[in-house]
Design a protein around this motif. Structure first.
Motif, short mmCIF file in Angstrom:
data_model
loop_
_atom_site.label_atom_id
_atom_site.label_comp_id
_atom_site.label_asym_id
_atom_site.label_seq_id
_atom_site.Cartn_x
_atom_site.Cartn_y
_atom_site.Cartn_z
N PRO A 180 0.83 -1.21 0.00
CA PRO A 180 0.00 0.00 0.00
C PRO A 180 0.86 1.26 0.00
O PRO A 180 1.16 1.84 1.02
CB PRO A 180 -0.81 -0.13 1.29
N ASP A 181 1.24 1.65 -1.18
CA ASP A 181 2.10 2.81 -1.35
C ASP A 181 1.86 3.31 -2.77
O ASP A 181 1.14 2.70 -3.55
CB ASP A 181 3.57 2.42 -1.15
N SER A 182 2.47 4.40 -3.10
CA SER A 182 2.39 4.87 -4.48
C SER A 182 2.95 3.81 -5.41
O SER A 182 4.00 3.22 -5.14
CB SER A 182 3.18 6.17 -4.64
N LYS A 183 2.23 3.55 -6.48
CA LYS A 183 2.69 2.54 -7.44
C LYS A 183 3.64 3.13 -8.48
O LYS A 183 4.02 2.46 -9.44
CB LYS A 183 1.48 1.91 -8.15
N GLU A 184 4.02 4.38 -8.30
CA GLU A 184 4.96 5.00 -9.23
C GLU A 184 6.33 4.35 -9.10
O GLU A 184 6.86 4.21 -8.00
CB GLU A 184 5.08 6.50 -8.96
N PRO A 185 6.94 3.94 -10.23
CA PRO A 185 8.27 3.33 -10.16
C PRO A 185 9.31 4.31 -9.63
O PRO A 185 9.32 5.48 -10.02
CB PRO A 185 8.56 2.93 -11.61
N GLN A 186 10.16 3.82 -8.74
CA GLN A 186 11.13 4.68 -8.07
C GLN A 186 12.54 4.58 -8.66
O GLN A 186 13.44 5.32 -8.24
CB GLN A 186 11.20 4.30 -6.58
N LEU A 187 12.75 3.68 -9.61
CA LEU A 187 14.10 3.43 -10.11
C LEU A 187 14.82 4.70 -10.55
O LEU A 187 15.92 5.00 -10.07
CB LEU A 187 14.06 2.44 -11.28
#
Length: 387
Positions: A180-187
Motif C-alpha cells: 500500500p504505497d504509491s505505485k509510481e516506479p522509483q528506479l
C-alpha cells in the motif's frame, strides 16, 4: 546530503505507527565497530529491552554468533575489515525452550542509500505473503527478525537450472505482492538522487580524489537520461521489486528444498525487467566476473519459469522476446544504479572495501554492453512500431 538521508532513528520511532502496530521498538543502538565480544552484552541488553519475556533472564541464557553480511551491511568477500552485520541470538526461556532470532545491524551511513521507512513498510506485506523473515522488532540502527534455518546461496548455485527455475517462480510470486504505497516506479528517481549526491563529493585521500576527478559526470548524466528515455518506450510492467536479488539475499533449506528471499533494503515499485536484469548481473558474483552473465538459453529458461511457473513450456516466443529485451536493457540501468551507489559509499561508508573501484567496474561494464543492448532494444521497438 539531506535529500537522500533516511534517518534510522526516526524509522525506529515511527515503525509502530507506519508498519505494524504491535511491533516492539527500542531507542537503543549498537555500535557496529565493536568487536563481537564487546558487542554481545549490548545485543543481549537490546533483546531484553525489546522483548518483555526475556527481560528477567540472566545473560547466561543467551548466545550470540555472527551469521553473515553484505557489502552494504558491513562485510563482503573482498573486505578486509570484519564487523558483524547479521547475528543469531539464541535464548533458553524459563521452560527450557530454545528460541533463535536474527538481529540485523544497519551498515554505518547506509541511510544515505537506503530508505528504511520504505523497507519496513514493505516487510509487513512481504512477510504475510511468505517472503523473508518475520519482523519482530526495530531499534535505533537495526531490526530483529525471525531466524531462517537455511544456507545462503552462492553465485554458482543461482545458475543451476533447478534453482534458477525456482528463483524465477518465487520472483513471479514476489511481483504479485501489493504494497500500500504509491505505485509510481522509483528506479529513476533513486538513480537521479544518487547522481546528484555522487557528482559533488570531495575525498580527503588525494589519490581517491584524483581517481574521482577522472569521472565525466556529464557523460554519466547523459547515459542515465538516454537509458531512461529508451526504457520508457518499452512500457515495462511496474511491480514491487526486490531490486537486489544477489546470491547473498537468497537462502535455501536443502532438507525441505525451500527457497527464501531475504533483505528488502532496496525494494520498491520498479520495473519487472529491472529486477530480472539486476539478478542476471549478480551471476557475476562479488568478483564481478561478467563473463558469467547468463547466455540467452539460460535467460530463456529463467523467463519461461517466471512468466508461467506452472506451464513454462507454453510461454510464447513473443512473450519470451519481450521480457528478454526488457531484462537486457534494464541490466544497463542496474550497472548505473550500483556504480553511483558505489561512489556514495566510497565517501560515506567506513567499510574497508574499494567502493571507488567498484564504480569503475560497474560503469565500465555498462559502457562495454551499452551498444549491443541499446541496439537490441531499438531494433525491437522499430519492429513493433513503438520506437
Amino acid at each position: 546530503m539531506g535529500a537522500v538521508i533516511w534517518n534510522a532513528m526516526e524509522v525506529a520511532e515511527e515503525a509502530r505507527e507506519n508498519c505494524n502496530s504491535d511491533i516492539p521498538s527500542s531507542s537503543l543502538s549498537v555500535e557496529t565497530s565493536l568487536p563481537l565480544p564487546e558487542m554481545k552484552p549490548r545485543i543481549i541488553g537490546l533483546c531484553k529491552d525489546l522483548f518483555v519475556k526475556w527481560s528477567h533472564l540472566d545473560d547466561s541464557h543467551f548466545s550470540v554468533e555472527t551469521i553473515s553480511g553484505g557489502i552494504t551491511n558491513l562485510q563482503s568477500k573482498q573486505s578486509l575489515k570484519f564487523i558483524p552485520a547479521v547475528l543469531k541470538v539464541s535464548a533458553t526461556d524459563d521452560n527450557g525452550n530454545d528460541v533463535s532470532i536474527t538481529v540485523r545491524l544497519y551498515g554505518p551511513n547506509t541511510e544515505y542509500v537506503v530508505n528504511r521507512q520504505r523497507e519496513l513498510q514493505a516487510i509487513r506485506y512481504l512477510s504475510a505473503a511468505g517472503f523473508g523473515a518475520k519482523l519482530l522488532g526495530v531499534f535505533g540502527n537495526g531490526m530483529v527478525q525471525s531466524f531462517i534455518n537455511a544456507r545462503t546461496l552462492t553465485p554458482l548455485d543461482m545458475r543451476k537450472p533447478k534453482l534458477a527455475a525456482e528463483i524465477a517462480r518465487q520472483l513471479h510470486k514476489f511481483h504479485q505482492v501489493e504494497i500500500p504505497d504509491s505505485k509510481e516506479p522509483q528506479l529513476w528517481n533513486d538513480i537521479f538522487k544518487f547522481f546528484d549526491k555522487a557528482s559533488i563529493l570531495k575525498f580527503d585521500d588525494s589519490a581517491n580524489q584524483r581517481k574521482y576527478e577522472t569521472i565525466s559526470f556529464e557523460e554519466v548524466h547523459d547515459a542515465v537520461v538516454e537509458l531512461k528515455d529508451l526504457t520508457d518506450l518499452l512500457n515495462a510492467p511496474v511491480v514491487f521489486g526486490h531490486n537486489d536479488l544477489l546470491s547473498g539475499n537468497l537462502m535455501l533449506n536443502d532438507d525441505e528444498e525451500k527457497l527464501y528471499f531475504i533483505d528488502f533494503e532496496y525494494g520498491s515499485y520498479s520495473y519487472r525487467g529491472y529486477d530480472i536484469g539486476n539478478h542476471f548481473n549478480e551471476y557475476a558474483g562479488f568478483d564481478c566476473d561478467y563473463n558469467l552473465y547468463p547466455d540467452k538459453d539460460e535467460q530463456y529458461h529463467f523467463i519461461r519459469h517466471y512468466l508461467q511457473p506452472d506451464k513454462p513450456q507454453e510461454v510464447s516466443d513473443k512473450d519470451l522476446e519481450v521480457l528478454y529485451i526488457e531484462a537486457n536493457t534494464f541490466m544497463l540501468a542496474s550497472h548505473l544504479y550500483w556504480a553511483l551507489w558505489g561512489l556514495i559509499q566510497a565517501k560515506m561508508s567506513p567499510i574497508d572495501f574499494d567502493y571507488l573501484g567498484y564504480f569503475f567496474l560497474r560503469y565500465n561494464e555498462y559502457k562495454k554492453q551499452k551498444e549491443a543492448c541499446l541496439s537490441l532494444a531499438r531494433s525491437y521497438l522499430a519492429g513493433s512500431g513503438t520506437g
